[in-house]
Design an enzyme around this catalytic site. Structure first.
Site, PDB file in Angstrom:
ATOM      1  N   ARG A  28      42.131  43.359  33.073  1.00  0.00           N
ATOM      2  CA  ARG A  28      41.634  42.966  34.378  1.00  0.00           C
ATOM      3  C   ARG A  28      40.629  43.990  34.930  1.00  0.00           C
ATOM      4  O   ARG A  28      39.740  43.658  35.706  1.00  0.00           O
ATOM      5  CB  ARG A  28      42.831  42.851  35.327  1.00  0.00           C
ATOM      6  CG  ARG A  28      42.501  42.347  36.698  1.00  0.00           C
ATOM      7  CD  ARG A  28      42.583  43.469  37.730  1.00  0.00           C
ATOM      8  NE  ARG A  28      42.569  42.897  39.061  1.00  0.00           N
ATOM      9  CZ  ARG A  28      41.477  42.533  39.705  1.00  0.00           C
ATOM     10  NH1 ARG A  28      40.299  42.653  39.130  1.00  0.00           N
ATOM     11  NH2 ARG A  28      41.546  42.037  40.923  1.00  0.00           N
ATOM     12  N   TYR A  41      36.017  44.438  34.456  1.00  0.00           N
ATOM     13  CA  TYR A  41      34.955  44.187  35.441  1.00  0.00           C
ATOM     14  C   TYR A  41      34.677  45.434  36.268  1.00  0.00           C
ATOM     15  O   TYR A  41      33.529  45.872  36.400  1.00  0.00           O
ATOM     16  CB  TYR A  41      35.386  43.030  36.336  1.00  0.00           C
ATOM     17  CG  TYR A  41      34.479  42.738  37.506  1.00  0.00           C
ATOM     18  CD1 TYR A  41      33.198  42.241  37.315  1.00  0.00           C
ATOM     19  CD2 TYR A  41      34.922  42.930  38.818  1.00  0.00           C
ATOM     20  CE1 TYR A  41      32.378  41.949  38.398  1.00  0.00           C
ATOM     21  CE2 TYR A  41      34.110  42.640  39.904  1.00  0.00           C
ATOM     22  CZ  TYR A  41      32.842  42.148  39.689  1.00  0.00           C
ATOM     23  OH  TYR A  41      32.031  41.857  40.759  1.00  0.00           O
ATOM     24  N   ASN A  89      34.849  40.935  49.576  1.00  0.00           N
ATOM     25  CA  ASN A  89      35.252  39.535  49.787  1.00  0.00           C
ATOM     26  C   ASN A  89      34.370  38.806  50.792  1.00  0.00           C
ATOM     27  O   ASN A  89      34.805  38.472  51.895  1.00  0.00           O
ATOM     28  CB  ASN A  89      36.723  39.474  50.218  1.00  0.00           C
ATOM     29  CG  ASN A  89      37.657  39.991  49.143  1.00  0.00           C
ATOM     30  OD1 ASN A  89      37.762  39.411  48.069  1.00  0.00           O
ATOM     31  ND2 ASN A  89      38.310  41.101  49.416  1.00  0.00           N
ATOM     32  N   TYR A 111      46.785  34.020  35.598  1.00  0.00           N
ATOM     33  CA  TYR A 111      45.599  34.679  35.048  1.00  0.00           C
ATOM     34  C   TYR A 111      45.702  34.997  33.557  1.00  0.00           C
ATOM     35  O   TYR A 111      44.700  35.311  32.922  1.00  0.00           O
ATOM     36  CB  TYR A 111      45.332  35.989  35.785  1.00  0.00           C
ATOM     37  CG  TYR A 111      44.807  35.819  37.187  1.00  0.00           C
ATOM     38  CD1 TYR A 111      43.608  35.159  37.426  1.00  0.00           C
ATOM     39  CD2 TYR A 111      45.501  36.342  38.274  1.00  0.00           C
ATOM     40  CE1 TYR A 111      43.114  35.015  38.714  1.00  0.00           C
ATOM     41  CE2 TYR A 111      45.012  36.205  39.573  1.00  0.00           C
ATOM     42  CZ  TYR A 111      43.818  35.545  39.788  1.00  0.00           C
ATOM     43  OH  TYR A 111      43.332  35.409  41.068  1.00  0.00           O
TER      44      TYR A 111
END
EC number: 4.1.1.35
Length: 389
Positions: free
Chosen positions: A182, A185, A214, A331
């Protein structure tokens, strides 16, 4: 309407029209930034992307007042020899291109790393070699986990802002183990930030790095099976919107305990315009762009979205509006997360005088009104069963 008359920067100096090469112009942020530039400034835009669906309204018809100020170039920056020439034509380069969907980070880690680091290398190189200013979009993910997350849950220092508020010039970047893909990125984004910063230090590259916290609003991501792949997993706003449109329970990963802040896209674009038009104040800086006043848990976000959608759609909430799922189930293997992402706003406020304005309720009302108007009928048709003959 574009207004080039009497435009001045924050120091009272006249703003000169720019030619801006925007890489990733067809995405969520790019589409809103293009709108802002074309309708409120005299700047020209060289819009680069693989797709242009979200900016078609800016490209057609040719009779719109800004038709001479935007050119769309269908380019994949991985392998297109035209990129350097377009960089040379511009005064400013803005790189928005990225794979930035959490569902991809541990299921497509190679694509994630290549997209966010390898593919961005030529952009930085061309800007440095041709003395072009660069605004590079990074992510709040570069901060990784908060210091406070390593303390026991009942430790009093977990509530101390020094242990969780994220500052551009102080906070460390703390990631999980290598098996937790994860973080592919965040690592790729951090490394390209370090390269941009090093080009500035060693070769005089004029740069600004943006760390979005966000940003949400209309045109974000896609609705699976409508304008994106049926098996696709977009970011949280579009995921929850999809559930609401289909009258399904909103899926809360690991109970929705993570805390996040959300900022309205229109507020965030105002910040970017200030960076564009105030280079002396923005050059060499990294800016958090978020709204610490809009802090909620993901569970609270789901509850608020359910309430807002009921208001804008006129439909009552379903009997069980949320359902808990594990991160592994949602996920896949290798997922990890940070507990909080709260931006410190000191630097952007000091340099550019920017503060976000829109409350979480208001931005959700605007966004979900758009989602309902744009997608409700299409979802209804897609989910309705054919009538038996």
């Amino acid at each position: 309407m574009a207004n080039g008359a009497n435009r001045v920067d924050l120091d009272g100096k006249p703003i000169q029209p720019l030619t801006i090469c925007m890489i990733g112009a067809g995405g969520f942020i790019g589409s809103h930034l293009c709108e802002k530039l074309l309708t409120e400034t005299p700047h020209k835009v060289l819009a680069l992307d693989v797709y242009n669906d979200k900016i078609k309204h800016l490209l057609e018809p040719d009779t719109v007042e800004w038709s001479g100020r935007i050119q769309f170039h269908r380019i994949n920056i991985k392998h297109d020899s035209r990129l350097e020439g377009l960089v040379k034509m511009a005064d400013l380069i803005i790189n928005l291109a990225a794979i930035c969907t959490p569902a991809d980070y541990n299921t497509r880690p190679l694509d994630t790393i290549y997209s966010n680091f390898i593919d961005a290398l030529p952009v930085v190189k061309y800007c440095s070699e041709n003395n072009k200013r660069l605004i590079h979009f990074s992510t709040c993910e570069v901060y990784g986990k908060t210091i406070g997350s390593f303390l026991p849950k009942d430790h009093p220092l977990r509530d101390d802002p020094a242990f969780y508020v994220l500052k551009e010039d102080i906070s460390p970047c703390i990631f999980g183990s290598i098996e937790k893909q994860r973080w592919s990125y965040a690592c790729a984004k951090q490394l390209i930030e370090r390269l941009v910063y090093a080009e500035g230090a060693e070769n005089g590259l004029e740069f600004t790095i943006v760390r979005p916290f966000n940003w949400i609003g209309p045109r974000m991501d896609f609705i699976p099976g409508i304008d994106g792949p049926s098996e696709g997993v977009p970011r949280v706003l579009a995921c929850f919107s999809n559930n609401l449109l289909r009258r399904e329970p909103l899926k809360l990963v690991d109970g929705g305990e993570s805390q996040r802040t959300f900022v309205y896209i229109n507020d965030a674009i105002e910040a970017v315009l200030l960076m564009i038009e105030n280079p002396e104040r923005a050059n060499g800086h990294i800016f958090n762009v978020g709204n610490p006043n809009n802090e909620v848990t993901v569970r609270q976000l789901a509850e608020m979205m359910t309430e807002v959608y009921a208001k804008v759609s006129g439909e009552g909430a379903i009997e069980s509006p949320t359902v808990d799922v594990s991160s592994k189930e949602f996920y896949g293997e290798g997922y990890d997360d940070s507990d909080k992402r709260i931006p410190d706003m000191t630097i952007i406020n000091r340099q550019l005088g920017w503060n976000p304005k829109t409350s979480l309720w208001d931005l959700l009302e605007s966004t979900l009104t758009y989602q309902h108007r744009t997608y409700a009928e299409a979802v209804k048709k897609a989910t309705s069963k054919p009538v038996a003959s």
